[in-house]
Design a protein around this motif. Structure first.
Motif, PDB file in Angstrom:
ATOM      1  N   GLN A 136       0.831  -1.207   0.000  1.00 22.73           N
ATOM      2  CA  GLN A 136       0.000   0.000   0.000  1.00 22.73           C
ATOM      3  C   GLN A 136       0.867   1.258   0.000  1.00 22.73           C
ATOM      4  O   GLN A 136       0.588   2.218  -0.730  1.00 22.73           O
ATOM      5  N   GLU A 137       1.923   1.267   0.801  1.00 16.76           N
ATOM      6  CA  GLU A 137       2.798   2.439   0.871  1.00 16.76           C
ATOM      7  C   GLU A 137       3.566   2.649  -0.433  1.00 16.76           C
ATOM      8  O   GLU A 137       3.712   3.774  -0.908  1.00 16.76           O
ATOM      9  N   LEU A 138       4.046   1.549  -1.016  1.00 19.41           N
ATOM     10  CA  LEU A 138       4.765   1.665  -2.289  1.00 19.41           C
ATOM     11  C   LEU A 138       3.845   2.204  -3.379  1.00 19.41           C
ATOM     12  O   LEU A 138       4.236   3.065  -4.171  1.00 19.41           O
ATOM     13  N   LEU A 139       2.633   1.686  -3.413  1.00 19.62           N
ATOM     14  CA  LEU A 139       1.665   2.147  -4.416  1.00 19.62           C
ATOM     15  C   LEU A 139       1.315   3.615  -4.184  1.00 19.62           C
ATOM     16  O   LEU A 139       1.180   4.391  -5.144  1.00 19.62           O
ATOM     17  N   ALA A 140       1.200   4.033  -2.922  1.00 23.75           N
ATOM     18  CA  ALA A 140       0.887   5.433  -2.610  1.00 23.75           C
ATOM     19  C   ALA A 140       1.981   6.367  -3.127  1.00 23.75           C
ATOM     20  O   ALA A 140       1.687   7.457  -3.635  1.00 23.75           O
ATOM     21  N   ILE A 141       3.242   5.949  -3.020  1.00 19.92           N
ATOM     22  CA  ILE A 141       4.339   6.780  -3.534  1.00 19.92           C
ATOM     23  C   ILE A 141       4.212   6.950  -5.038  1.00 19.92           C
ATOM     24  O   ILE A 141       4.402   8.044  -5.579  1.00 19.92           O
ATOM     25  N   LEU A 142       3.857   5.863  -5.737  1.00 21.88           N
ATOM     26  CA  LEU A 142       3.726   5.930  -7.191  1.00 21.88           C
ATOM     27  C   LEU A 142       2.508   6.754  -7.616  1.00 21.88           C
ATOM     28  O   LEU A 142       2.541   7.446  -8.625  1.00 21.88           O
ATOM     29  N   LEU A 143       1.437   6.673  -6.832  1.00 21.45           N
ATOM     30  CA  LEU A 143       0.233   7.451  -7.161  1.00 21.45           C
ATOM     31  C   LEU A 143       0.431   8.948  -6.929  1.00 21.45           C
ATOM     32  O   LEU A 143      -0.194   9.780  -7.577  1.00 21.45           O
ATOM     33  N   ARG A 144       1.265   9.294  -5.957  1.00 22.16           N
ATOM     34  CA  ARG A 144       1.656  10.671  -5.615  1.00 22.16           C
ATOM     35  C   ARG A 144       0.566  11.442  -4.874  1.00 22.16           C
ATOM     36  O   ARG A 144       0.828  12.053  -3.857  1.00 22.16           O
ATOM     37  N   THR A 145      -0.656  11.458  -5.398  1.00 19.03           N
ATOM     38  CA  THR A 145      -1.737  12.217  -4.755  1.00 19.03           C
ATOM     39  C   THR A 145      -3.002  11.370  -4.701  1.00 19.03           C
ATOM     40  O   THR A 145      -3.173  10.419  -5.480  1.00 19.03           O
TER      41      THR A 145
ATOM     42  N   SER B 158      -7.608  -3.425  -2.315  1.00 17.59           N
ATOM     43  CA  SER B 158      -8.792  -4.174  -1.863  1.00 17.59           C
ATOM     44  C   SER B 158      -9.499  -4.792  -3.057  1.00 17.59           C
ATOM     45  O   SER B 158     -10.029  -5.906  -2.990  1.00 17.59           O
ATOM     46  N   GLU B 159      -9.513  -4.041  -4.155  1.00 19.04           N
ATOM     47  CA  GLU B 159     -10.149  -4.541  -5.381  1.00 19.04           C
ATOM     48  C   GLU B 159      -9.324  -5.644  -6.019  1.00 19.04           C
ATOM     49  O   GLU B 159      -9.854  -6.593  -6.592  1.00 19.04           O
ATOM     50  N   PHE B 160      -7.998  -5.507  -5.926  1.00 22.64           N
ATOM     51  CA  PHE B 160      -7.075  -6.515  -6.484  1.00 22.64           C
ATOM     52  C   PHE B 160      -6.098  -6.937  -5.378  1.00 22.64           C
ATOM     53  O   PHE B 160      -4.949  -6.501  -5.345  1.00 22.64           O
ATOM     54  N   PRO B 161      -6.558  -7.775  -4.425  1.00 23.47           N
ATOM     55  CA  PRO B 161      -5.721  -8.111  -3.262  1.00 23.47           C
ATOM     56  C   PRO B 161      -4.461  -8.893  -3.614  1.00 23.47           C
ATOM     57  O   PRO B 161      -3.482  -8.878  -2.880  1.00 23.47           O
TER      58      PRO B 161
END
Length: 227
Positions: free
Chosen positions: A28-37, A53-56
């Protein structure tokens, strides 16, 4: 009383990566960095959590198409494209192999190549070749051009590159524009320092080649390693 500065929630994963390294972060944290906002009303960590949650299973996320990604609230067309591009780049990185630039068979063969390359040069070139355990060249760098001396050609610059590319061994070489490849006192002192630094770091200095216009000197072949 000093006013506390609030750290935006979106920056927390970045701070954790800086402090603990990328392997300590959750998906989740890694994905948040890539999403940025994030996307109203969700902050970036919440958005990353909704996607997972949609793609566990990460394989399911990798296999999701653009349309499926856009079904998640907060993930529009642009963000879905960015996610697909990120996943494809990750897959290509996973499949990538370290590039190799030939194998060192002998000091003689390597010296002939360097003579041909540097014979017309009017300046000294310090060139380092970085090898794996099979003596395959995995990196090559010209670290200095000019008038070589010990203070300029410092071992830390040479071994910094070795650590960066995970080299097991190195070969250093430089040319003498005068055309005569005889090793000077400076050359021998520099080689001694380089060899000692390599021994401390566990990175072997395989040879130091000095090339002239039509000949070379290998300090290993000269018996310098046994001194």
């Amino acid at each position: 009383m000093e006013k506390k500065t609030m750290v935006p929630e979106s920056s927390l994963p970045r701070e954790r990566l800086l402090e603990f390294g990328e392997k300590a972060l959750s998906n989740q944290e890694l994905l948040a960095i890539l999403l940025r906002t994030g996307s109203k009303p969700y902050n970036v960590l919440e958005l990353a959590g909704m996607i997972l949650s949609e793609f566990p299973n990460l394989y399911e996320l990798k296999s999701a198409n653009l349309n499926e990604l856009q079904q998640i609230r907060g993930v529009g067309k642009i963000r879905a494209i960015e996610l697909k591009a990120m996943m494809e780049l990750g897959a290509r990185i996973q499949q990538a192999n370290q590039q190799k630039y030939g194998k060192v068979q002998s000091s003689f063969g390597l010296a002939q190549q360097l003579i041909e390359e540097l014979k017309d040069s009017h300046q000294e070139h310090l060139i380092c070749l970085y090898l794996n355990t099979k003596n395959e060249i995995i990196h090559r760098k010209t670290l200095f051009i000019g008038s070589l001396n010990q203070s300029i050609a410092h071992p830390r610059e040479i071994y910094r590159e070795a650590v960066r590319c995970s080299a097991a061994r190195i070969i250093c070489s430089h040319n003498h524009p005068s055309g005569t490849p005889a090793a000077s006192v400076n050359d021998r002192l520099f080689t001694k320092r380089l060899k000692e630094c390599g021994e401390m770091m566990g990175i072997e200095l395989l040879d130091h080649l000095i090339v002239g216009s039509d000949g070379y000197v290998s300090l290993r072949e000269e018996g310098f390693w046994e001194q």
